[in-house]
Scaffold this motif. Structure first.
Motif, PDB file in Angstrom:
ATOM      1  N   LEU A  23      47.674  54.882  48.532  1.00 43.32           N
ATOM      2  CA  LEU A  23      47.497  54.244  49.835  1.00 43.32           C
ATOM      3  C   LEU A  23      48.411  54.904  50.859  1.00 43.32           C
ATOM      4  CD1 LEU A  23      47.517  50.536  48.620  1.00 43.32           C
ATOM      5  CD2 LEU A  23      45.519  51.812  49.430  1.00 43.32           C
ATOM      6  N   TRP A  24      47.849  55.233  52.010  1.00 41.48           N
ATOM      7  CA  TRP A  24      48.597  55.923  53.055  1.00 41.48           C
ATOM      8  C   TRP A  24      48.297  55.265  54.394  1.00 41.48           C
ATOM      9  CZ3 TRP A  24      51.717  59.490  50.904  1.00 41.48           C
ATOM     10  CH2 TRP A  24      51.356  59.967  49.647  1.00 41.48           C
ATOM     11  N   LEU A  25      49.342  54.984  55.164  1.00 49.54           N
ATOM     12  CA  LEU A  25      49.200  54.357  56.476  1.00 49.54           C
ATOM     13  C   LEU A  25      50.552  54.342  57.158  1.00 49.54           C
ATOM     14  CD1 LEU A  25      47.420  52.436  58.377  1.00 49.54           C
ATOM     15  CD2 LEU A  25      48.552  50.612  57.164  1.00 49.54           C
ATOM     16  N   SER A  26      50.532  54.394  58.469  1.00 50.70           N
ATOM     17  CA  SER A  26      51.809  54.373  59.171  1.00 50.70           C
ATOM     18  C   SER A  26      52.297  52.964  59.511  1.00 50.70           C
ATOM     19  CB  SER A  26      51.732  55.217  60.440  1.00 50.70           C
ATOM     20  OG  SER A  26      50.586  54.896  61.169  1.00 50.70           O
ATOM     21  N   HIS A  27      51.398  51.961  59.565  1.00 53.02           N
ATOM     22  CA  HIS A  27      51.819  50.602  59.943  1.00 53.02           C
ATOM     23  C   HIS A  27      51.160  49.549  59.055  1.00 53.02           C
ATOM     24  CE1 HIS A  27      53.733  52.311  63.417  1.00 53.02           C
ATOM     25  NE2 HIS A  27      52.612  52.880  63.757  1.00 53.02           N
ATOM     26  N   PRO A  28      51.664  49.364  57.811  1.00 55.18           N
ATOM     27  CA  PRO A  28      51.074  48.350  56.934  1.00 55.18           C
ATOM     28  C   PRO A  28      51.408  46.937  57.401  1.00 55.18           C
ATOM     29  CG  PRO A  28      53.021  49.270  55.940  1.00 55.18           C
ATOM     30  CD  PRO A  28      52.777  50.053  57.204  1.00 55.18           C
ATOM     31  N   ILE A  29      50.696  45.957  56.861  1.00 54.42           N
ATOM     32  CA  ILE A  29      50.947  44.555  57.184  1.00 54.42           C
ATOM     33  C   ILE A  29      52.371  44.174  56.771  1.00 54.42           C
ATOM     34  CG2 ILE A  29      50.268  42.179  56.632  1.00 54.42           C
ATOM     35  CD1 ILE A  29      47.382  43.320  56.209  1.00 54.42           C
ATOM     36  N   CYS A  30      52.753  44.553  55.557  1.00 52.68           N
ATOM     37  CA  CYS A  30      54.104  44.285  55.027  1.00 52.68           C
ATOM     38  C   CYS A  30      54.756  45.626  54.711  1.00 52.68           C
ATOM     39  CB  CYS A  30      54.034  43.451  53.759  1.00 52.68           C
ATOM     40  SG  CYS A  30      53.282  41.846  53.979  1.00 52.68           S
ATOM     41  N   ILE A  84      38.876  46.522  50.026  1.00 51.96           N
ATOM     42  CA  ILE A  84      40.116  46.575  50.815  1.00 51.96           C
ATOM     43  C   ILE A  84      39.821  46.167  52.249  1.00 51.96           C
ATOM     44  CG2 ILE A  84      41.897  48.091  51.787  1.00 51.96           C
ATOM     45  CD1 ILE A  84      41.752  49.696  49.135  1.00 51.96           C
ATOM     46  N   GLU A  85      38.730  46.685  52.805  1.00 50.05           N
ATOM     47  CA  GLU A  85      38.371  46.324  54.187  1.00 50.05           C
ATOM     48  C   GLU A  85      38.121  44.820  54.316  1.00 50.05           C
ATOM     49  OE1 GLU A  85      36.470  50.501  55.808  1.00 50.05           O
ATOM     50  OE2 GLU A  85      35.094  48.977  55.034  1.00 50.05           O
ATOM     51  N   GLU A  86      37.525  44.208  53.288  1.00 53.51           N
ATOM     52  CA  GLU A  86      37.292  42.756  53.311  1.00 53.51           C
ATOM     53  C   GLU A  86      38.601  41.983  53.242  1.00 53.51           C
ATOM     54  OE1 GLU A  86      34.593  41.380  50.277  1.00 53.51           O
ATOM     55  OE2 GLU A  86      33.127  42.937  50.774  1.00 53.51           O
ATOM     56  N   GLU A  87      39.527  42.458  52.413  1.00 55.24           N
ATOM     57  CA  GLU A  87      40.769  41.719  52.191  1.00 55.24           C
ATOM     58  C   GLU A  87      41.867  42.045  53.205  1.00 55.24           C
ATOM     59  OE1 GLU A  87      42.236  41.524  48.215  1.00 55.24           O
ATOM     60  OE2 GLU A  87      40.247  41.176  47.353  1.00 55.24           O
ATOM     61  N   ALA A  88      41.709  43.133  53.932  1.00 53.16           N
ATOM     62  CA  ALA A  88      42.691  43.512  54.958  1.00 53.16           C
ATOM     63  C   ALA A  88      41.949  43.623  56.296  1.00 53.16           C
ATOM     64  CB  ALA A  88      43.379  44.822  54.588  1.00 53.16           C
ATOM     65  N   PRO A  89      41.590  42.485  56.873  1.00 57.40           N
ATOM     66  CA  PRO A  89      40.803  42.501  58.121  1.00 57.40           C
ATOM     67  C   PRO A  89      41.485  43.325  59.209  1.00 57.40           C
ATOM     68  CG  PRO A  89      41.090  40.251  57.313  1.00 57.40           C
ATOM     69  CD  PRO A  89      41.966  41.136  56.476  1.00 57.40           C
ATOM     70  N   GLY A  90      40.666  44.027  59.958  1.00 57.77           N
ATOM     71  CA  GLY A  90      41.193  44.840  61.049  1.00 57.77           C
ATOM     72  C   GLY A  90      41.490  46.271  60.642  1.00 57.77           C
TER      73      GLY A  90
END
Length: 110
Positions: A21-28, A93-99
């Motif tokens: 998993l790669w992203l610059s601004h995760p939820i947590c 993932i898209e369903e469980e992490a809206p937006g």
């Protein structure tokens, strides 16, 4: 009118990331220097288990292939079925992490 920035999660197994998993601004956000995990996006245990099984297949059939054959799948492994499971996981993932939209970086292994 300014358009809203798209939030994306890259799903791409890699030798250096245990969850791909790669992203610059995760939820947590993880601790400094730590890798993102399903918990970074508040994903369910069921999805976490499914991701772990999918990533295990990648490690066993792509990442751990002998060096002379690196960047190849093990003979007889159905990489297209693996990619189809990746699409299902990305949708979940898209369903469980809206937006968030999931970028399917794992397709680079085909």
């Amino acid at each position: 009118m300014m358009s809203e920035l798209r939030k994306t999660i890259q799903l791409n197994p890699d030798y250096g990331s245990p969850w791909g998993l790669w992203l610059s601004h995760p939820i947590c956000p993880p601790y400094q220097g730590a890798f993102l995990t399903p918990d970074s996006f508040l994903l369910s245990e069921d999805l976490k288990d499914r991701m772990a099984a999918w990533l295990k297949l990648w490690r066993e059939n792509y990442a751990n292939v002998v060096e002379e054959e690196s960047n190849q799948w093990t003979l007889g492994f159905d990489q297209h079925a693996w990619a189809e499971e990746g699409h299902v996981i990305a949708d979940l993932i898209e369903e469980e992490a809206p937006g968030y939209e999931v970028v399917r970086g794992f397709l680079s292994y085909l």
